[in-house]
Design a protein around this motif. Sequence first.
Motif, PDB file in Angstrom:
ATOM      1  N   ILE A  14       6.597   0.528 -13.035  1.00  0.00           N
ATOM      2  CA  ILE A  14       6.407   0.179 -11.630  1.00  0.00           C
ATOM      3  C   ILE A  14       7.523   0.819 -10.819  1.00  0.00           C
ATOM      4  N   GLU A  15       7.173   1.828 -10.018  1.00  0.00           N
ATOM      5  CA  GLU A  15       8.161   2.580  -9.236  1.00  0.00           C
ATOM      6  C   GLU A  15       7.505   3.071  -7.938  1.00  0.00           C
ATOM      7  N   PRO A  16       7.952   2.569  -6.777  1.00  0.00           N
ATOM      8  CA  PRO A  16       7.331   2.962  -5.502  1.00  0.00           C
ATOM      9  C   PRO A  16       7.508   4.434  -5.143  1.00  0.00           C
ATOM     10  N   ASP A  37       1.560   4.157 -17.972  1.00  0.00           N
ATOM     11  CA  ASP A  37       0.780   3.911 -16.762  1.00  0.00           C
ATOM     12  C   ASP A  37       1.760   3.663 -15.623  1.00  0.00           C
ATOM     13  N   GLY A  38       1.618   4.409 -14.541  1.00  0.00           N
ATOM     14  CA  GLY A  38       2.516   4.240 -13.407  1.00  0.00           C
ATOM     15  C   GLY A  38       1.814   3.611 -12.221  1.00  0.00           C
ATOM     16  N   VAL A  39       2.428   2.580 -11.616  1.00  0.00           N
ATOM     17  CA  VAL A  39       1.909   1.953 -10.406  1.00  0.00           C
ATOM     18  C   VAL A  39       3.066   1.781  -9.427  1.00  0.00           C
ATOM     19  N   ALA A  40       2.724   1.489  -8.150  1.00  0.00           N
ATOM     20  CA  ALA A  40       3.750   1.444  -7.106  1.00  0.00           C
ATOM     21  C   ALA A  40       4.114   0.041  -6.660  1.00  0.00           C
ATOM     22  N   THR A  41       3.303  -0.965  -6.993  1.00  0.00           N
ATOM     23  CA  THR A  41       3.544  -2.319  -6.491  1.00  0.00           C
ATOM     24  C   THR A  41       3.458  -3.363  -7.609  1.00  0.00           C
ATOM     25  N   GLY A  42       4.007  -4.551  -7.316  1.00  0.00           N
ATOM     26  CA  GLY A  42       3.942  -5.643  -8.279  1.00  0.00           C
ATOM     27  C   GLY A  42       2.522  -6.128  -8.502  1.00  0.00           C
ATOM     28  N   GLU A  43       1.752  -6.254  -7.426  1.00  0.00           N
ATOM     29  CA  GLU A  43       0.372  -6.722  -7.569  1.00  0.00           C
ATOM     30  C   GLU A  43      -0.455  -5.737  -8.379  1.00  0.00           C
ATOM     31  N   GLU A  47      -2.389  -6.614 -11.869  1.00  0.00           N
ATOM     32  CA  GLU A  47      -3.815  -6.303 -12.036  1.00  0.00           C
ATOM     33  C   GLU A  47      -4.024  -5.393 -13.240  1.00  0.00           C
ATOM     34  N   LYS A  48      -3.123  -4.433 -13.422  1.00  0.00           N
ATOM     35  CA  LYS A  48      -3.205  -3.515 -14.572  1.00  0.00           C
ATOM     36  C   LYS A  48      -3.043  -4.284 -15.880  1.00  0.00           C
ATOM     37  N   LEU A  49      -2.134  -5.261 -15.896  1.00  0.00           N
ATOM     38  CA  LEU A  49      -1.905  -6.043 -17.115  1.00  0.00           C
ATOM     39  C   LEU A  49      -3.122  -6.866 -17.504  1.00  0.00           C
ATOM     40  N   THR A  50      -3.891  -7.322 -16.534  1.00  0.00           N
ATOM     41  CA  THR A  50      -5.085  -8.114 -16.863  1.00  0.00           C
ATOM     42  C   THR A  50      -6.139  -7.265 -17.558  1.00  0.00           C
ATOM     43  N   ARG A  51      -6.104  -5.944 -17.319  1.00  0.00           N
ATOM     44  CA  ARG A  51      -7.089  -5.051 -17.919  1.00  0.00           C
ATOM     45  C   ARG A  51      -6.603  -4.394 -19.204  1.00  0.00           C
ATOM     46  N   HIS A  52      -5.275  -4.206 -19.281  1.00  0.00           N
ATOM     47  CA  HIS A  52      -4.743  -3.535 -20.474  1.00  0.00           C
ATOM     48  C   HIS A  52      -3.291  -3.933 -20.676  1.00  0.00           C
ATOM     49  N   GLN A  53      -3.030  -4.697 -21.706  1.00  0.00           N
ATOM     50  CA  GLN A  53      -1.657  -5.114 -21.977  1.00  0.00           C
ATOM     51  C   GLN A  53      -0.858  -3.965 -22.574  1.00  0.00           C
ATOM     52  N   LEU A  63      10.375  -3.600  -4.752  1.00  0.00           N
ATOM     53  CA  LEU A  63       8.997  -3.129  -4.679  1.00  0.00           C
ATOM     54  C   LEU A  63       8.452  -3.421  -3.283  1.00  0.00           C
ATOM     55  N   PRO A  64       7.404  -2.726  -2.852  1.00  0.00           N
ATOM     56  CA  PRO A  64       6.885  -2.930  -1.498  1.00  0.00           C
ATOM     57  C   PRO A  64       6.394  -4.346  -1.229  1.00  0.00           C
ATOM     58  N   ASP A  65       5.878  -5.026  -2.240  1.00  0.00           N
ATOM     59  CA  ASP A  65       5.263  -6.340  -2.029  1.00  0.00           C
ATOM     60  C   ASP A  65       6.045  -7.500  -2.631  1.00  0.00           C
ATOM     61  N   MET A  66       7.061  -7.227  -3.420  1.00  0.00           N
ATOM     62  CA  MET A  66       7.846  -8.297  -4.030  1.00  0.00           C
ATOM     63  C   MET A  66       9.089  -7.703  -4.688  1.00  0.00           C
ATOM     64  N   MET A  67      10.024  -8.568  -5.009  1.00  0.00           N
ATOM     65  CA  MET A  67      11.179  -8.155  -5.818  1.00  0.00           C
ATOM     66  C   MET A  67      10.775  -8.194  -7.291  1.00  0.00           C
ATOM     67  N   ALA A  68      11.463  -7.423  -8.111  1.00  0.00           N
ATOM     68  CA  ALA A  68      11.196  -7.462  -9.553  1.00  0.00           C
ATOM     69  C   ALA A  68      11.493  -8.839 -10.129  1.00  0.00           C
ATOM     70  N   THR A  69      12.401  -9.607  -9.485  1.00  0.00           N
ATOM     71  CA  THR A  69      12.675 -10.966  -9.950  1.00  0.00           C
ATOM     72  C   THR A  69      11.423 -11.830  -9.869  1.00  0.00           C
ATOM     73  N   GLU A  70      10.654 -11.677  -8.791  1.00  0.00           N
ATOM     74  CA  GLU A  70       9.388 -12.422  -8.677  1.00  0.00           C
ATOM     75  C   GLU A  70       8.375 -11.911  -9.695  1.00  0.00           C
ATOM     76  N   LEU A  71       8.343 -10.609  -9.880  1.00  0.00           N
ATOM     77  CA  LEU A  71       7.387 -10.036 -10.822  1.00  0.00           C
ATOM     78  C   LEU A  71       7.656 -10.516 -12.245  1.00  0.00           C
TER      79      LEU A  71
END
Length: 268
Positions: A14-16, A37-43, A47-53, A63-71
């Motif tokens: 996860i890297e914006p 797998d690279g994504v830009a946001t916590g959400e 969502e990616k984890l629900t499809r593929h661990q 992150l744009p939508d949350m801190m990594a502490t929340e994630l």
Amino acid sequence: MHSVNISDLSILLIEPSKTQLKVIVKHLNEQGVSRIDGVATGEAALEKLTRHQCDLVISSLYLPDMMATELVDRVKNTEAFKEIPFMLISSETRFAVLDEIRQAGVVAILPKPFDRADLKRALRATIDFIDPREMELEHYDVESIRVLVVDDSNLARKHITRVLSNMGIRQIHQAADGKEALQIFEQAQQSFDLIVTDYNMPEMDGRELIQAIRDELHNAYIPILMVTSEQNEARLSNIQRAGVSAICDKPFEPQTVKEMLYRVLEEG
């Protein structure tokens, strides 16, 4: 020997910043990791984890939508994801900001930029976590060792407990602070072979717990391992004088804990 290699790891990154994402992917590729797998946001990560661990989550702190502490809190408190190791990569250096994520039980915190040795060590710590090897002791039956884990962070207690369980230790009791730990220890002190404690806790901190055990209960022999994010040299010196057997940083590498436990149990 581990049955899992670094090249076997599947990583969610996860890297914006697209530039930073490419740099980190390049470093991971150099270590032999290709499934990233690279994504830009916590959400997007959740969502990616629900499809593929994956085997490991690596995240930037901001992150744009949350801190990594929340994630990491949401990952650790979701039943399907809670066992996935979490690694932080950040240029943040402020203790107060980083301490919360240290307490959550991350496998490593890397600076930005990091060097190749830092990344390789962190990936090896991940392997130790997901593909553990039991500890072998000459003078102890590992499964009979009774450990008291003391930490006011529930996530940190779970992380430490899992690391100890991965080493083959089965009899693990938990306390949320020094006061509760002291009550448990007073009731059954002959039953414990080891105490693993945090430093900064309410009611009674780790140093006060050690002093109570050593001075008030006159127990000078039980090994006490402190796992802490504390960096103040004066405070650490006071902990040493209180009678701690060994001090380990948070986040810690399982191999480091294993070596410390071997030293305090076998050589102490």
